[in-house]
Design a protein around this motif. Sequence first.
Motif, PDB file in Angstrom:
ATOM      1  N   ALA A   1     -62.799 101.520   8.628  1.00  0.00           N
ATOM      2  CA  ALA A   1     -63.728 100.631   7.923  1.00  0.00           C
ATOM      3  C   ALA A   1     -65.139 101.223   7.914  1.00  0.00           C
ATOM      4  N   GLU A   2     -65.542 101.811   9.024  1.00  0.00           N
ATOM      5  CA  GLU A   2     -66.877 102.422   9.121  1.00  0.00           C
ATOM      6  C   GLU A   2     -67.009 103.594   8.139  1.00  0.00           C
ATOM      7  N   ILE A   3     -65.998 104.422   8.054  1.00  0.00           N
ATOM      8  CA  ILE A   3     -66.052 105.570   7.133  1.00  0.00           C
ATOM      9  C   ILE A   3     -66.080 105.093   5.691  1.00  0.00           C
ATOM     10  N   ASP A   4     -65.266 104.077   5.367  1.00  0.00           N
ATOM     11  CA  ASP A   4     -65.280 103.527   4.004  1.00  0.00           C
ATOM     12  C   ASP A   4     -66.667 102.996   3.651  1.00  0.00           C
ATOM     13  N   ARG A   5     -67.298 102.289   4.580  1.00  0.00           N
ATOM     14  CA  ARG A   5     -68.636 101.751   4.354  1.00  0.00           C
ATOM     15  C   ARG A   5     -69.635 102.877   4.128  1.00  0.00           C
ATOM     16  N   GLN A   6     -69.535 103.931   4.922  1.00  0.00           N
ATOM     17  CA  GLN A   6     -70.461 105.061   4.780  1.00  0.00           C
ATOM     18  C   GLN A   6     -70.261 105.782   3.451  1.00  0.00           C
ATOM     19  N   VAL A   7     -69.006 105.904   2.997  1.00  0.00           N
ATOM     20  CA  VAL A   7     -68.728 106.547   1.707  1.00  0.00           C
ATOM     21  C   VAL A   7     -69.329 105.720   0.575  1.00  0.00           C
ATOM     22  N   LYS A   8     -69.174 104.400   0.639  1.00  0.00           N
ATOM     23  CA  LYS A   8     -69.747 103.536  -0.401  1.00  0.00           C
ATOM     24  C   LYS A   8     -71.271 103.649  -0.420  1.00  0.00           C
ATOM     25  N   GLU A   9     -71.884 103.659   0.774  1.00  0.00           N
ATOM     26  CA  GLU A   9     -73.336 103.810   0.852  1.00  0.00           C
ATOM     27  C   GLU A   9     -73.778 105.157   0.286  1.00  0.00           C
ATOM     28  N   ALA A  10     -73.028 106.193   0.575  1.00  0.00           N
ATOM     29  CA  ALA A  10     -73.377 107.530   0.074  1.00  0.00           C
ATOM     30  C   ALA A  10     -73.266 107.572  -1.444  1.00  0.00           C
ATOM     31  N   ARG A  11     -72.237 106.932  -2.004  1.00  0.00           N
ATOM     32  CA  ARG A  11     -72.088 106.914  -3.473  1.00  0.00           C
ATOM     33  C   ARG A  11     -73.239 106.163  -4.128  1.00  0.00           C
ATOM     34  N   ILE A  12     -73.636 105.028  -3.535  1.00  0.00           N
ATOM     35  CA  ILE A  12     -74.765 104.259  -4.080  1.00  0.00           C
ATOM     36  C   ILE A  12     -76.041 105.103  -4.029  1.00  0.00           C
ATOM     37  N   GLU A  13     -76.254 105.775  -2.926  1.00  0.00           N
ATOM     38  CA  GLU A  13     -77.440 106.625  -2.775  1.00  0.00           C
ATOM     39  C   GLU A  13     -77.432 107.772  -3.785  1.00  0.00           C
ATOM     40  N   LEU A  14     -76.267 108.371  -3.995  1.00  0.00           N
ATOM     41  CA  LEU A  14     -76.168 109.468  -4.964  1.00  0.00           C
ATOM     42  C   LEU A  14     -76.404 108.970  -6.379  1.00  0.00           C
ATOM     43  N   LYS A  15     -75.930 107.746  -6.705  1.00  0.00           N
ATOM     44  CA  LYS A  15     -76.173 107.182  -8.038  1.00  0.00           C
ATOM     45  C   LYS A  15     -77.656 106.959  -8.261  1.00  0.00           C
ATOM     46  N   LYS A  16     -78.342 106.488  -7.214  1.00  0.00           N
ATOM     47  CA  LYS A  16     -79.798 106.260  -7.315  1.00  0.00           C
ATOM     48  C   LYS A  16     -80.518 107.556  -7.614  1.00  0.00           C
ATOM     49  N   ARG A  17     -80.015 108.660  -7.088  1.00  0.00           N
ATOM     50  CA  ARG A  17     -80.662 109.953  -7.284  1.00  0.00           C
ATOM     51  C   ARG A  17     -80.195 110.640  -8.570  1.00  0.00           C
ATOM     52  N   GLY A  18     -79.279 110.012  -9.300  1.00  0.00           N
ATOM     53  CA  GLY A  18     -78.850 110.544 -10.574  1.00  0.00           C
ATOM     54  C   GLY A  18     -77.715 111.540 -10.509  1.00  0.00           C
ATOM     55  N   ILE A  19     -77.011 111.580  -9.391  1.00  0.00           N
ATOM     56  CA  ILE A  19     -75.885 112.487  -9.240  1.00  0.00           C
ATOM     57  C   ILE A  19     -74.608 111.721  -9.538  1.00  0.00           C
ATOM     58  N   LYS A  20     -73.800 112.271 -10.468  1.00  0.00           N
ATOM     59  CA  LYS A  20     -72.556 111.611 -10.842  1.00  0.00           C
ATOM     60  C   LYS A  20     -71.388 112.252 -10.099  1.00  0.00           C
ATOM     61  N   LEU A  21     -70.461 111.412  -9.676  1.00  0.00           N
ATOM     62  CA  LEU A  21     -69.253 111.913  -8.988  1.00  0.00           C
ATOM     63  C   LEU A  21     -68.061 111.867  -9.886  1.00  0.00           C
TER      64      LEU A  21
END
Length: 102
Positions: A82-102
């Motif tokens: 659960a902790e890793i899933d939460r961190q991955v979601k946070e990282a994706r949100i942060e990357l979207k804010k910076r304009g990086i697409k996955l």
Amino acid sequence: MSGLGLLRYQIFLVHGVLFFSIWHASLSNMDKIVELSPFASNVTTLLVWYAPVLAIGMLGIYALVTILYGVITFEDCPDAVAEIDRQVKEARIELKKRGIKL
């Protein structure tokens, strides 16, 4: 032996020196060992000569069994998942804010 405050390599060296000292003494007194042994002289001689090889083989078997036991008894950690899933979601949100697409 670990209560003496020795490091791992020092413990390994102490055991190794002790083993090879006993092996050297056995090689030096081979005739007495053959006389006292209940086995045939050629079997006793081979056991003494190949004692280091047998010891390394036994250590390898012990290591393999220890690893297999650890793998078999490994427990899942749902909290960590659960902790890793939460961190991955946070990282994706942060990357979207910076304009990086996955």
